[in-house]
Design a protein around this motif. Sequence first.
Motif: not given
Length: 342
Positions: A182-188
């Motif tokens: 799973i990863t988190t990012v700031s935008g599309a």
Amino acid sequence: MKAIVYTQTGDPSVLQIVERPVPRPGAGEVRVRVVVSGVNPTDWKSRRGQGVLSAEVSETIPNQDGAGVVDALGDGVTGFAVGDRVWLHLAAYQRPSGTAQEFTVLPANRVAPLADAASFDVGASLGVPAMTAHRALTVAEDGPNRLHPGALAGRTVLVAGGAGAVGHAAIQLARWAGATVITTVSGAEKAALAEAAGAHHVVVYTEGDTAGTIRALAPAGVNLIVEVAPAVNAALDVAVAAPRASVAIYATDGGGSVTLTAGPNMAANVRYQFVLLYTVGQPALDAARDDVSAAAADGVFAVGADAGLPLRRFTLEQTAQAHAAVEAGVVGKVLIDVAPPA
């Protein structure tokens, strides 16, 4: 030969191109004809006089990472032959001679074979990012200290900032080792890069309940967190951590001070491990070098926009611009084309 040097710390303008004699390898050293040099944040921080890489020397050639071809061997070197394709790491650590030059000399243990499956671009993109990711993925108390297919089977890994160079490498290595990622990012835009890197699930943290979304994806919690912004994510990390989870912190984006809530962390037996490649010790470096080489031979480390890591290219003469791009936080990997492959 051409080399980039600086004789005083400062902004990118201190970098100058000069002519220098081709260096000769001493005992236990390898000379490499550099094809591609990679630029990392530690390179510009060192040039600025910050961090563990700073040294008081009269002349420094920057850049830790690179890839090229073995050109000469010093006495006592085994395992390499002239003409071998190789990737390089920690070229400028405690030494004034990195990869921003046409030929560089390194201790043999900082040189690794580059498999035919991996391009020179891939080789120059390993080093600091991939070895840092390896360390972050192997510090868990209940986890493996080496990576290979199946080593992380049954585990869930959360990679904070999956569109960065270390995050990109961590996604690829964790998936190769069998983890659910799973990863988190700031935008599309960054979500598309993380998906291209191979993350199973991408969570845009600016939208909705990030902790709730991650908990829905991993009801039993996350076993290992590869953390780039601990000051920002401390509450999130403990909220999604499985019992006996580890948080491997390799950067301090968002602030250098971290506040932890004792109760929830204690209840879950969460373990925090700081990671700085330069001081992990030689056994950990050797393990990372060998496992990263094996993963590269398996074709794990694809680069380029289609693989989630856009490449930004510069010539050797444009090294100052390359450093400025990394310092400005450009998304993707900055590479310097030093010489043709052959």
